[in-house]
Scaffold this motif. Sequence first.
Motif, PDB file in Angstrom:
ATOM      1  N   GLU A  42      22.913  17.912  80.181  1.00  0.00           N
ATOM      2  CA  GLU A  42      23.123  16.508  80.559  1.00  0.00           C
ATOM      3  C   GLU A  42      22.096  16.083  81.607  1.00  0.00           C
ATOM      4  OE1 GLU A  42      25.473  18.851  80.989  1.00  0.00           O
ATOM      5  OE2 GLU A  42      26.597  18.565  79.123  1.00  0.00           O
ATOM      6  N   ILE A  43      21.516  14.921  81.395  1.00  0.00           N
ATOM      7  CA  ILE A  43      20.563  14.340  82.349  1.00  0.00           C
ATOM      8  C   ILE A  43      21.233  13.129  82.982  1.00  0.00           C
ATOM      9  CG2 ILE A  43      18.307  13.275  82.656  1.00  0.00           C
ATOM     10  CD1 ILE A  43      17.340  14.793  80.215  1.00  0.00           C
ATOM     11  N   ASN A  99      13.541   8.519  74.310  1.00  0.00           N
ATOM     12  CA  ASN A  99      12.941   9.604  73.554  1.00  0.00           C
ATOM     13  C   ASN A  99      12.276  10.576  74.509  1.00  0.00           C
ATOM     14  OD1 ASN A  99       9.939   8.765  73.754  1.00  0.00           O
ATOM     15  ND2 ASN A  99      10.947   6.917  72.980  1.00  0.00           N
ATOM     16  N   PHE A 100      12.008  11.769  74.012  1.00  0.00           N
ATOM     17  CA  PHE A 100      11.473  12.853  74.830  1.00  0.00           C
ATOM     18  C   PHE A 100      10.125  13.280  74.274  1.00  0.00           C
ATOM     19  CE2 PHE A 100      16.000  12.837  75.377  1.00  0.00           C
ATOM     20  CZ  PHE A 100      16.202  13.182  76.700  1.00  0.00           C
ATOM     21  N   GLU A 101       9.250  13.698  75.175  1.00  0.00           N
ATOM     22  CA  GLU A 101       7.923  14.141  74.769  1.00  0.00           C
ATOM     23  C   GLU A 101       7.484  15.306  75.650  1.00  0.00           C
ATOM     24  OE1 GLU A 101       3.396  12.357  74.925  1.00  0.00           O
ATOM     25  OE2 GLU A 101       4.994  11.033  74.173  1.00  0.00           O
ATOM     26  N   GLU A 102       6.968  16.349  74.998  1.00  0.00           N
ATOM     27  CA  GLU A 102       6.499  17.510  75.753  1.00  0.00           C
ATOM     28  C   GLU A 102       5.133  17.207  76.370  1.00  0.00           C
ATOM     29  OE1 GLU A 102       5.567  22.314  75.253  1.00  0.00           O
ATOM     30  OE2 GLU A 102       6.255  21.122  73.529  1.00  0.00           O
ATOM     31  N   GLU A 103       4.970  17.590  77.617  1.00  0.00           N
ATOM     32  CA  GLU A 103       3.716  17.395  78.360  1.00  0.00           C
ATOM     33  C   GLU A 103       3.233  18.763  78.833  1.00  0.00           C
ATOM     34  OE1 GLU A 103       0.559  16.474  79.457  1.00  0.00           O
ATOM     35  OE2 GLU A 103       1.569  14.527  79.224  1.00  0.00           O
ATOM     36  N   LYS A 104       2.177  19.270  78.207  1.00  0.00           N
ATOM     37  CA  LYS A 104       1.696  20.613  78.519  1.00  0.00           C
ATOM     38  C   LYS A 104       0.762  20.650  79.720  1.00  0.00           C
ATOM     39  CE  LYS A 104       2.054  22.195  73.729  1.00  0.00           C
ATOM     40  NZ  LYS A 104       1.344  22.793  72.564  1.00  0.00           N
ATOM     41  N   ASN A 105       0.188  19.503  80.081  1.00  0.00           N
ATOM     42  CA  ASN A 105      -0.832  19.490  81.145  1.00  0.00           C
ATOM     43  C   ASN A 105      -0.259  19.250  82.535  1.00  0.00           C
ATOM     44  OD1 ASN A 105      -2.889  19.853  79.214  1.00  0.00           O
ATOM     45  ND2 ASN A 105      -2.922  17.638  78.802  1.00  0.00           N
ATOM     46  N   GLU A 115      18.670  22.211  75.223  1.00  0.00           N
ATOM     47  CA  GLU A 115      19.436  21.466  74.247  1.00  0.00           C
ATOM     48  C   GLU A 115      20.931  21.770  74.422  1.00  0.00           C
ATOM     49  OE1 GLU A 115      16.802  23.244  73.717  1.00  0.00           O
ATOM     50  OE2 GLU A 115      15.406  22.332  72.284  1.00  0.00           O
ATOM     51  N   GLU A 116      21.750  20.910  73.839  1.00  0.00           N
ATOM     52  CA  GLU A 116      23.202  21.016  74.003  1.00  0.00           C
ATOM     53  C   GLU A 116      23.734  22.383  73.600  1.00  0.00           C
ATOM     54  OE1 GLU A 116      27.021  19.816  74.969  1.00  0.00           O
ATOM     55  OE2 GLU A 116      25.204  18.598  75.219  1.00  0.00           O
ATOM     56  N   THR A 152      21.321  13.200  76.956  1.00  0.00           N
ATOM     57  CA  THR A 152      21.355  14.625  76.635  1.00  0.00           C
ATOM     58  C   THR A 152      19.937  15.061  76.310  1.00  0.00           C
ATOM     59  OG1 THR A 152      23.605  14.443  75.763  1.00  0.00           O
ATOM     60  CG2 THR A 152      22.347  16.400  75.147  1.00  0.00           C
ATOM     61  N   PHE A 153      19.540  16.202  76.840  1.00  0.00           N
ATOM     62  CA  PHE A 153      18.162  16.657  76.697  1.00  0.00           C
ATOM     63  C   PHE A 153      17.773  16.760  75.216  1.00  0.00           C
ATOM     64  CE2 PHE A 153      14.935  20.118  76.641  1.00  0.00           C
ATOM     65  CZ  PHE A 153      13.947  19.454  77.349  1.00  0.00           C
ATOM     66  N   LYS A 154      16.662  16.133  74.875  1.00  0.00           N
ATOM     67  CA  LYS A 154      16.059  16.111  73.535  1.00  0.00           C
ATOM     68  C   LYS A 154      16.904  15.374  72.493  1.00  0.00           C
ATOM     69  CE  LYS A 154      12.832  19.972  73.508  1.00  0.00           C
ATOM     70  NZ  LYS A 154      12.400  21.201  72.804  1.00  0.00           N
ATOM     71  N   LYS A 155      17.929  14.647  72.937  1.00  0.00           N
ATOM     72  CA  LYS A 155      18.713  13.830  72.016  1.00  0.00           C
ATOM     73  C   LYS A 155      18.268  12.382  72.160  1.00  0.00           C
ATOM     74  CE  LYS A 155      23.424  12.503  70.739  1.00  0.00           C
ATOM     75  NZ  LYS A 155      24.873  12.590  71.068  1.00  0.00           N
ATOM     76  N   GLU A 156      17.580  11.892  71.145  1.00  0.00           N
ATOM     77  CA  GLU A 156      17.004  10.560  71.211  1.00  0.00           C
ATOM     78  C   GLU A 156      18.013   9.513  70.748  1.00  0.00           C
ATOM     79  OE1 GLU A 156      13.266  10.461  69.236  1.00  0.00           O
ATOM     80  OE2 GLU A 156      12.326  11.878  70.639  1.00  0.00           O
ATOM     81  N   GLU A 157      17.916   8.343  71.375  1.00  0.00           N
ATOM     82  CA  GLU A 157      18.791   7.218  71.045  1.00  0.00           C
ATOM     83  C   GLU A 157      17.935   5.978  70.826  1.00  0.00           C
ATOM     84  OE1 GLU A 157      21.988   7.436  70.652  1.00  0.00           O
ATOM     85  OE2 GLU A 157      22.667   9.191  71.790  1.00  0.00           O
TER      86      GLU A 157
END
Length: 704
Positions: free
Chosen positions: A57-58, A272-278, A46-47, A111-116
């Motif tokens: 930054e992505i 948007n961002f989503e965690e992927e554990k697999n 995160e920022e 920006t990582f985890k910053k949704e628009e």
Amino acid sequence: MSARLPAPCPPRWWLLLSLLLLGAAPGPRRGAAFYLPGLAPVNFCEEEKKTDECKAEIELFVNRLDSVESVLPYEYTAFDFCQASEGKRPSENLGQVLFGERIEPSPYKFTFKKEETCKLVCTKTYHTEKAEDKQKLEFLKKSMLLNYQHHWIVDNMPVTWCYEVEDSQRFCNPGFPIGCYITDKGHAKDACVINSEFHERDTFYIFNHVDIKIYYHVVETGSMGARLVAAKLEPKSFKHTHIDKPDCSGPPMDISNKASGEIKVAYTYSINFEEEKNIRWASRWDYILESMPHTHIQWFSIMNSLVIVLFLSGMVAMIMLRTLHKDIARYNQMDSTEDAQEEFGWKLVHGDIFRPPRKGMLLSVFLGSGTQILIMTFVTLFFACLGFLSPANRGALMTCAVVLWVLLGTPAGYVAARFYKSFGGEKWKTNVLLTSFLCPGIVFADFFIMNLILWGEGSSAAIPFGTLVAILALWFCISVPLTFIGAYFGFKKNAIEHPVRTNQIPRQIPEQSFYTKPLPGIIMGGILPFGCIFIQLFFILNSIWSHQMYYMFGFLFLVFIILVITCSEATILLCYFHLCAEDYHWQWRSFLTSGFTAVYFLIYAIHYFFSKLQITGTASTILYFGYTMIMVLIFFLFTERVVTDAFPECATRSRHALHTAASAHGSLDLLRALSPTYESAFGVASAFAQKFARLCSPIDVLVL
């Protein structure tokens, strides 16, 4: 409302290759200790938590736009899209430039985890009365008509568009279209089938909005932060009611062919961002590869090739053992050494077998160039299978091939000089100059003409003048001197010593039957090698002309080995038949027998163009066949070099050894003593060959 799109063509140049040589099929790859060259993970935070080792930054990069209906790719800046105000353009290697890749920074910044949600990027306005705006709009319409596609890159990974295809399978395409077109008869072309609101006739619909979802995996041990494991998007079309404050609602953005006045197109995105554990970073490409169920076809290709190789191996072994068996039986029936001097069968031409061929200069030059290409192909595929030429490091495969070709000038000059000297040639200067310039000159001339067409069309695939100068410098300053060095050592060595002397007076060749004449034998000789590769050839052509991923280098390397074996055995087999017919002009025939596989390659490429591709336009057609001719020439030089003189040399040495042994003992006791061993071996081989032929012949006929 959604609809299924047609199933796409099979894959192109990508990824994680080190297990393919062993497994030959894609699968999850786990591991965090070792990373392939050019593939180091990047951590994101995160920022407020960003550090030197953890970025916030992505960056999203854009590559060239291409189409399956045109061979002409274009840079992102050639279109009137939103442009980046600042940003460093990534450097391109030689392979990327030759393939026409042009990676540039984009105006899309995350920006990582910053949704628009529905964020405005820019607005483009066109006035149809202005010639410049009208030209830009017409170019945009033409690109939508030809289904040109964006290629976006995040963290060195393609941003994919996943959708359903036939049989309820989900395919992830590393690209998405600019837009689509509804014909004047109401027929929805290409991506227009995904939305029922695309229904106005003679109208273009532009995808001016993208919903992006980035998946990440939290680093469990060691470094802090997370790593990106997937980036997916869904293209959409909106005619924003309030362009200054878009809400991504309303009807689709349509551009009628008859539209006039002012046209505004607002480009927006949501992320948007989503965690992927697999999914771990090391296996993040699997979701793309697993959506392409074509592995069973690859195995069919391998099994088909192996059947052909086993069949040919049995035939060659049976012929060799049969020849030895007949020789020993004939010697056992002789009462004196003098009778052994009488020649019969193919041994009648032993005094002419090493007579220099016609056009020996040209033959030696082709053999030298073929050696260069053969070694280049083997080394390139070998490193690709081990993963050192990861396609994620774009252009690495082509760069490696070009550099290897340049550095392998020494073997080319050496082989050409050795063969030319064995043919009794004395014009060594002409030989080394032709080896350096003939075949490379033909390829470069064809390539330059194609490049002129690309320049005229303004395509990104056109090689810049500076790169052309660099290629010429590699050729003239490195490859040519190395060829001269190889030729120097080749001419310095003694000529190849043959086991028998050549008669002064050429033997008259008897009248040949139809199948032992040169042309029928050469045409038949290329069928079996082509049968080994034609399935793999389909995937390779798809990867080149349909812009799809190709990642099964393990299969390709195995097919390469099988092709070498098949060309060798087919050439030996036909050479034996021709020598039995007392025709000793075998050099060019052996050269062209396996080389004729390239003619079948050309025929298949023509069939592929008319039956599989949707390419339109004169320029694209000329480019397709121009580049195809380069591939055919390279393939011809590669296959012809596989076998040149193995069988006549071995056969003549065997005959020479038999006579030497008989003369040394003053009798034929040695041969008679060895007779039971050869009798037993021949019996076993004959039985095996007969059973195998009965088993494989019907299969081979069906497959081919």
